[in-house]
Design a protein around this motif. Structure first.
Motif, PDB file in Angstrom:
ATOM      1  N   ILE A 167     -27.724  92.213  53.591  1.00  0.00           N
ATOM      2  CA  ILE A 167     -29.065  92.198  54.576  1.00  0.00           C
ATOM      3  C   ILE A 167     -28.470  92.492  55.785  1.00  0.00           C
ATOM      4  N   THR A 168     -27.342  91.813  56.333  1.00  0.00           N
ATOM      5  CA  THR A 168     -27.030  91.589  57.758  1.00  0.00           C
ATOM      6  C   THR A 168     -26.066  92.667  57.931  1.00  0.00           C
ATOM      7  N   GLY A 169     -25.254  92.863  57.353  1.00  0.00           N
ATOM      8  CA  GLY A 169     -24.194  93.915  57.350  1.00  0.00           C
ATOM      9  C   GLY A 169     -22.938  92.960  58.069  1.00  0.00           C
ATOM     10  N   THR A 170     -22.881  91.578  57.953  1.00  0.00           N
ATOM     11  CA  THR A 170     -22.055  90.551  58.304  1.00  0.00           C
ATOM     12  C   THR A 170     -21.264  89.804  57.527  1.00  0.00           C
ATOM     13  N   PRO A 171     -20.122  89.542  57.515  1.00  0.00           N
ATOM     14  CA  PRO A 171     -19.445  88.632  56.493  1.00  0.00           C
ATOM     15  C   PRO A 171     -20.286  87.357  56.554  1.00  0.00           C
ATOM     16  N   LEU A 172     -20.142  86.521  55.469  1.00  0.00           N
ATOM     17  CA  LEU A 172     -20.779  85.454  55.208  1.00  0.00           C
ATOM     18  C   LEU A 172     -20.620  84.457  56.189  1.00  0.00           C
ATOM     19  N   ASP A 173     -19.134  84.260  56.274  1.00  0.00           N
ATOM     20  CA  ASP A 173     -18.591  83.182  57.219  1.00  0.00           C
ATOM     21  C   ASP A 173     -19.081  83.424  58.491  1.00  0.00           C
ATOM     22  N   VAL A 174     -19.010  84.545  59.022  1.00  0.00           N
ATOM     23  CA  VAL A 174     -19.471  84.842  60.255  1.00  0.00           C
ATOM     24  C   VAL A 174     -20.827  84.635  60.424  1.00  0.00           C
ATOM     25  N   LEU A 175     -21.835  84.938  59.503  1.00  0.00           N
ATOM     26  CA  LEU A 175     -23.069  85.047  59.657  1.00  0.00           C
ATOM     27  C   LEU A 175     -23.626  83.449  59.779  1.00  0.00           C
ATOM     28  N   LEU A 176     -23.131  82.534  58.780  1.00  0.00           N
ATOM     29  CA  LEU A 176     -23.238  80.974  58.761  1.00  0.00           C
ATOM     30  C   LEU A 176     -22.718  80.646  60.069  1.00  0.00           C
ATOM     31  N   GLN A 177     -21.701  81.279  60.794  1.00  0.00           N
ATOM     32  CA  GLN A 177     -21.295  80.503  62.098  1.00  0.00           C
ATOM     33  C   GLN A 177     -22.418  80.942  63.114  1.00  0.00           C
ATOM     34  N   GLN A 178     -22.975  82.082  62.947  1.00  0.00           N
ATOM     35  CA  GLN A 178     -23.847  82.743  63.893  1.00  0.00           C
ATOM     36  C   GLN A 178     -25.204  81.886  63.864  1.00  0.00           C
ATOM     37  N   LYS A 179     -25.743  81.747  62.738  1.00  0.00           N
ATOM     38  CA  LYS A 179     -26.961  81.398  62.560  1.00  0.00           C
ATOM     39  C   LYS A 179     -27.167  80.077  62.261  1.00  0.00           C
ATOM     40  N   VAL A 180     -25.974  78.920  62.089  1.00  0.00           N
ATOM     41  CA  VAL A 180     -26.460  77.376  62.000  1.00  0.00           C
ATOM     42  C   VAL A 180     -25.112  76.858  62.553  1.00  0.00           C
ATOM     43  N   MET A 181     -23.941  76.777  62.143  1.00  0.00           N
ATOM     44  CA  MET A 181     -22.696  75.990  62.760  1.00  0.00           C
ATOM     45  C   MET A 181     -22.886  76.258  64.416  1.00  0.00           C
ATOM     46  N   GLY A 182     -22.925  77.477  64.859  1.00  0.00           N
ATOM     47  CA  GLY A 182     -22.918  77.621  66.026  1.00  0.00           C
ATOM     48  C   GLY A 182     -23.838  76.961  66.971  1.00  0.00           C
ATOM     49  N   PRO A 183     -25.110  77.417  66.497  1.00  0.00           N
ATOM     50  CA  PRO A 183     -26.365  76.791  67.295  1.00  0.00           C
ATOM     51  C   PRO A 183     -26.358  75.084  67.077  1.00  0.00           C
ATOM     52  N   LEU A 184     -26.091  74.665  66.118  1.00  0.00           N
ATOM     53  CA  LEU A 184     -26.039  73.143  65.821  1.00  0.00           C
ATOM     54  C   LEU A 184     -25.000  72.377  66.532  1.00  0.00           C
TER      55      LEU A 184
END
Length: 409
Positions: A218-235
């Protein structure tokens, strides 16, 4: 075991504020110091009274009662520390420490659920979009029948490869084996569905392997990077990360298990089978407590997405059929049900992984802004079961006796 006396949340909050004022080094870990460096995850001052002392006593008693090698925990209210502590050993002669990293297992699934809902908030996908739009190679037309909602809520009907005949034997015969997503999904898709997708509920690890693959597409982004962008980074989860190998960042909380008949170290057994590649994570106890509050409060979501997180349509599902026993198709009620990659247990939002000698638990009570995070490792005679969740339930019973954490299923 001596019973704990109930503690009013008013008293708990007052004591928390006092701790935060008197011991700034042990305050909320997500904060930055003046030098721009993250404050370390360290033990609180040893409490001599109040809620922190009662929580410590619960942990000490549980460690002795269940023969746990280690217990690490953190409790916060409104993000303010009540207690952070570590009991026991990581290895012989090496004390457990709050800064030690451990595997967080299905906690990462709650990050995938939140990531999916963030994409919904952004208008990039709909929960009822068929997964075949991004994963067209699923066999037997499953891509058209299974939606993103069904993967996140575990209502796809896919058999769980973990409970499939012979799988656990394969894992224990070679615990260092690197499993691929294709291998894992093939085990589930090669067997008949438990039920027509969306009509019942049953837990399947395959749902989340597929969800991870779909999120990447969906995002064209590796999952580890995506979770960092959407969850771990913001939190601010700076100690939470994926690894594509069995490695654990130092300092390591070592784990041991007797699952293969002898008590042995299992820290670096390969967890590649546990969930989607890119979401096989390690964390520390301070991040786990922050995760509990950030995910459990829906901090990253719109109000409508938060409601989907808590009930994406699972309440009322879960019933035995001719093809699915009640032990698999577990009843989802208003009180105890599966959300979007997490559990709702009465008023608590929770996850509690268990594997390879590790157990952990994160639980959040939104109405009281109370977060509990616990990690345990097994001793030679530790009983089977979610020991971290048991401790979490006991802490909840002491702090907010009118809000118990029930078991699911």
């Amino acid at each position: 075991m001596r019973p704990m006396r109930p503690i009013s949340l008013l008293r708990l909050t007052a004591v928390t504020a006092l701790i935060a004022l008197s011991a700034p080094v042990a305050a909320a870990v997500g904060a930055e110091s003046n030098g721009g460096h993250r404050r370390p995850c360290v033990s609180s001052r040893l409490p001599d009274r109040g809620p922190a002392r009662d929580i410590l006593r619960i942990a000490e008693q549980a460690k002795e009662e269940m023969d746990l090698k280690s217990v690490i925990l953190r409790v916060t209210v409104d993000g303010r520390e009540v207690i952070t502590t570590a009991l026991g050993e990581s290895m012989t002669g090496v004390p457990a420490d709050p800064a030690m990293h451990f595997r967080n297992g299905n906690v990462a699934i709650s990050y995938m659920g939140t990531t999916l809902l963030r994409l919904v908030d952004e208008g990039r996908v709909g929960l009822d979009d068929p997964v075949g739009r991004w994963l067209p190679d699923l066999p037997d037309g499953l891509g058209k029948r299974i939606t993103l909602r069904m993967l996140g809520a575990s209502t796809s009907g896919l058999v769980d490869y973990v409970t499939s005949p012979g799988f656990s034997d394969s894992v224990y015969a070679d615990p260092f084996r690197q499993w691929t997503a294709d291998e894992l999904v093939a085990i589930s898709t090669s067997r008949p569905l438990w039920y027509e997708p969306g009509t019942n509920w049953s837990y399947s690890h395959a749902n989340f392997v597929l969800l991870g693959a779909a999120l990447e597409k969906i995002t064209g982004t590796p999952l580890d990077v995506l979770l960092q962008q959407k969850v771990m980074g913001p939190l601010g989860l700076r100690e939470t990360s994926n690894s594509f190998t069995p490695d654990i960042p130092t300092p390591v909380l070592h784990a041991f298990t007797a699952d293969r008949g002898t008590y042995e170290e299992s820290s670096f057994w390969n967890p590649s089978w546990t969930t989607a590649p890119g979401a096989v994570q390690t964390t520390d106890i301070c991040d786990l407590a922050r995760s509990a509050s950030g995910i459990g409060s829906g901090e990253l979501l719109s109000p409508s997405a938060y409601q989907e997180l808590l009930n994406p349509g699972t309440v009322g599902l879960g019933h035995a059929t001719k093809t699915c026993p009640a032990t698999v198709c577990i009843a989802n009620t208003e009180a105890t049900h599966y959300g979007m990659g997490l559990l709702v247990l009465n008023d608590w939002v929770s996850q509690h992984p268990l594997f390879f000698g590790y157990t952990a638990a994160q639980a959040y009570l939104p109405g009281k802004h109370l977060a509990i995070a616990v990690s345990t490792t097994k001793g030679p005679s530790t009983p089977d079961g979610h020991t971290a969740q048991t401790i979490t339930q006991r802490i909840a019973a002491a702090l907010v006796p009118d809000h118990p954490i029930p078991a699911f299923g």
